[in-house]
Design a protein around this motif. Structure first.
Motif, PDB file in Angstrom:
ATOM      1  N   ILE A 120      36.060  27.185  13.384  1.00 15.47           N
ATOM      2  CA  ILE A 120      37.073  26.726  14.333  1.00 15.47           C
ATOM      3  C   ILE A 120      37.034  27.559  15.609  1.00 15.47           C
ATOM      4  CG2 ILE A 120      39.543  26.374  14.707  1.00 15.47           C
ATOM      5  CD1 ILE A 120      39.818  26.150  11.645  1.00 15.47           C
ATOM      6  N   LYS A 121      36.857  26.879  16.725  1.00 12.38           N
ATOM      7  CA  LYS A 121      36.941  27.548  18.020  1.00 12.38           C
ATOM      8  C   LYS A 121      38.405  27.644  18.435  1.00 12.38           C
ATOM      9  CE  LYS A 121      32.464  26.312  20.064  1.00 12.38           C
ATOM     10  NZ  LYS A 121      31.809  25.629  21.216  1.00 12.38           N
ATOM     11  N   VAL A 122      38.780  28.786  18.983  1.00 14.10           N
ATOM     12  CA  VAL A 122      40.144  29.001  19.455  1.00 14.10           C
ATOM     13  C   VAL A 122      40.095  29.223  20.963  1.00 14.10           C
ATOM     14  CG1 VAL A 122      42.248  30.347  19.203  1.00 14.10           C
ATOM     15  CG2 VAL A 122      40.689  30.111  17.258  1.00 14.10           C
ATOM     16  N   LEU A 123      40.650  28.291  21.718  1.00 14.36           N
ATOM     17  CA  LEU A 123      40.669  28.389  23.178  1.00 14.36           C
ATOM     18  C   LEU A 123      42.071  28.817  23.605  1.00 14.36           C
ATOM     19  CD1 LEU A 123      38.386  26.299  22.362  1.00 14.36           C
ATOM     20  CD2 LEU A 123      38.649  25.361  24.659  1.00 14.36           C
ATOM     21  N   TYR A 124      42.168  29.930  24.320  1.00  6.47           N
ATOM     22  CA  TYR A 124      43.493  30.446  24.669  1.00  6.47           C
ATOM     23  C   TYR A 124      43.459  31.220  25.983  1.00  6.47           C
ATOM     24  CZ  TYR A 124      41.540  34.685  22.519  1.00  6.47           C
ATOM     25  OH  TYR A 124      40.739  35.761  22.201  1.00  6.47           O
ATOM     26  N   GLU A 125      44.666  31.387  26.544  1.00  6.12           N
ATOM     27  CA  GLU A 125      44.804  32.099  27.822  1.00  6.12           C
ATOM     28  C   GLU A 125      46.276  32.433  28.052  1.00  6.12           C
ATOM     29  OE1 GLU A 125      44.291  31.274  32.632  1.00  6.12           O
ATOM     30  OE2 GLU A 125      43.236  29.989  31.194  1.00  6.12           O
ATOM     31  N   ASN A 126      46.607  33.705  27.953  1.00  6.99           N
ATOM     32  CA  ASN A 126      47.966  34.193  28.212  1.00  6.99           C
ATOM     33  C   ASN A 126      49.019  33.343  27.488  1.00  6.99           C
ATOM     34  OD1 ASN A 126      46.890  36.223  29.870  1.00  6.99           O
ATOM     35  ND2 ASN A 126      46.919  34.884  31.663  1.00  6.99           N
ATOM     36  N   ASP A 127      49.963  32.761  28.259  1.00  4.43           N
ATOM     37  CA  ASP A 127      51.055  32.011  27.640  1.00  4.43           C
ATOM     38  C   ASP A 127      50.825  30.498  27.657  1.00  4.43           C
ATOM     39  OD1 ASP A 127      51.252  31.734  30.349  1.00  4.43           O
ATOM     40  OD2 ASP A 127      53.413  32.082  30.472  1.00  4.43           O
ATOM     41  N   LYS A 128      49.562  30.085  27.796  1.00  4.92           N
ATOM     42  CA  LYS A 128      49.247  28.656  27.782  1.00  4.92           C
ATOM     43  C   LYS A 128      48.996  28.185  26.346  1.00  4.92           C
ATOM     44  CE  LYS A 128      47.186  28.690  32.412  1.00  4.92           C
ATOM     45  NZ  LYS A 128      45.973  28.403  33.221  1.00  4.92           N
ATOM     46  N   GLU A 129      49.064  26.871  26.148  1.00  3.84           N
ATOM     47  CA  GLU A 129      48.859  26.320  24.811  1.00  3.84           C
ATOM     48  C   GLU A 129      47.481  26.697  24.267  1.00  3.84           C
ATOM     49  OE1 GLU A 129      49.842  24.520  27.360  1.00  3.84           O
ATOM     50  OE2 GLU A 129      51.707  23.475  26.871  1.00  3.84           O
TER      51      GLU A 129
ATOM     52  N   PHE B 275      42.617  24.338  19.125  1.00  5.31           N
ATOM     53  CA  PHE B 275      41.706  24.560  18.011  1.00  5.31           C
ATOM     54  C   PHE B 275      40.698  23.422  18.022  1.00  5.31           C
ATOM     55  CE2 PHE B 275      45.717  26.425  16.170  1.00  5.31           C
ATOM     56  CZ  PHE B 275      45.298  27.751  16.226  1.00  5.31           C
ATOM     57  N   GLN B 276      39.412  23.757  17.951  1.00  8.09           N
ATOM     58  CA  GLN B 276      38.374  22.729  17.936  1.00  8.09           C
ATOM     59  C   GLN B 276      37.428  22.957  16.761  1.00  8.09           C
ATOM     60  OE1 GLN B 276      36.635  23.134  21.912  1.00  8.09           O
ATOM     61  NE2 GLN B 276      37.728  21.303  22.587  1.00  8.09           N
ATOM     62  N   SER B 277      37.118  21.878  16.058  1.00 13.59           N
ATOM     63  CA  SER B 277      36.172  21.939  14.946  1.00 13.59           C
ATOM     64  C   SER B 277      35.538  20.566  14.783  1.00 13.59           C
ATOM     65  CB  SER B 277      36.884  22.348  13.654  1.00 13.59           C
ATOM     66  OG  SER B 277      37.623  21.258  13.131  1.00 13.59           O
ATOM     67  N   GLU B 278      34.714  20.420  13.763  1.00 14.39           N
ATOM     68  CA  GLU B 278      34.094  19.126  13.491  1.00 14.39           C
ATOM     69  C   GLU B 278      35.136  18.083  13.093  1.00 14.39           C
ATOM     70  OE1 GLU B 278      33.053  20.172   8.817  1.00 14.39           O
ATOM     71  OE2 GLU B 278      31.453  20.071  10.318  1.00 14.39           O
ATOM     72  N   LYS B 279      36.340  18.546  12.750  1.00  9.43           N
ATOM     73  CA  LYS B 279      37.413  17.637  12.349  1.00  9.43           C
ATOM     74  C   LYS B 279      38.209  17.100  13.538  1.00  9.43           C
ATOM     75  CE  LYS B 279      38.069  19.874   7.846  1.00  9.43           C
ATOM     76  NZ  LYS B 279      37.766  18.714   6.973  1.00  9.43           N
ATOM     77  N   GLY B 280      37.973  17.674  14.731  1.00 11.40           N
ATOM     78  CA  GLY B 280      38.692  17.213  15.908  1.00 11.40           C
ATOM     79  C   GLY B 280      39.295  18.357  16.704  1.00 11.40           C
TER      80      GLY B 280
END
Length: 233
Positions: free
Chosen positions: A200-209, A212-217
């Motif tokens: 699972i890739k986790v995309l994040y930045e400070n206080d932004k949403e 989560f990205q994976s083969e499942k969506g």
């Protein structure tokens, strides 16, 4: 004579247009802050006596119990099913009232109704709200005994977590995140959580949403401090 008639008709037309514009403006202002207007929906009856303002409906006196009973009885007749409801138990409080959420088959949104009586001004206020129904798909079934977290997607080594409570917390955050099929906005950081058979890739930045990205969506979640604490991100 024709000129006089034309002038009269023109004046009447202008007055009608101005009157209609004024009516529309007043109506728009009345409902300006509302996400849903009961008067525009045949399946959402309006309790008699409630008057619309910019954000809510109001009426004099302590009527929240009557309003609560009214919607509990009437909405099911129109196909609504209550999902959640709560009401005050202490009538001596300065503010008393109720809150309920309703769903109807075929709709991708739910109806929220919140009614409150304010003793100070002897007035009952009711807010109707229309909110989307979100879904959360379970990505991780069995909780693994260990997971690996890469601080950056380019890292070759990871931080291994073996604490059961910590792992369960991370899994819960991921599973409870909302399914997302809209645009994924750019984020400054990308980490990777390796959980057994799913990466699972986790995309994040400070206080932004968080994404989560994976083969499942794709999923989206608020930037919960506890999640960052559990993952050390």
């Amino acid at each position: 004579m024709n000129k006089i008639n034309w002038l009269i008709y023109s004046t009447i037309a202008i007055l009608i247009a101005v009157g209609w514009f004024t009516f529309q403006k007043v109506t728009d202002n009345t409902y300006e802050g509302m996400s849903i207007i009961p008067e525009q929906h045949k399946d959402i009856p309006l309790f008699e006596g409630l008057k619309p303002t910019e954000h809510e409906y109001v009426m004099e006196g302590n009527r929240w119990n009557d309003i609560y009973d009214f919607y509990s009885k009437e909405l099911p007749k129109y196909g609504w099913k209550v999902e959640y409801e709560q009401s005050s138990s202490n009538e001596n409080e300065d503010v008393t009232g109720f809150m309920s959420r309703w769903r109807k088959k075929g709709l991708d949104w739910e109806l929220s109704i919140a009614g409150s009586y304010f003793k100070m001004n002897n007035q009952t206020e009711v807010i109707f709200d229309k909110t989307p129904i979100y879904h959360s798909t379970t990505w991780i079934g069995d909780v693994p005994t260990s997971i690996c977290i890469y601080q950056s997607s380019s890292d070759e080594s990871c931080s291994e977590i073996n604490d059961k409570t910590q792992i369960e917390g991370i899994v819960r955050f991921i599973n409870d995140a909302i399914d997302w099929d809209e645009e994924v906005l750019p984020r400054e950081k990308t980490s990777v959580i390796d959980i057994g058979d799913i990466e699972i890739k986790v995309l994040y930045e400070n206080d932004k949403e968080i994404y989560f990205q994976s083969e499942k969506g794709t999923k989206i979640m608020k930037p919960e401090p506890d999640f960052f604490k559990l993952t050390n991100l």
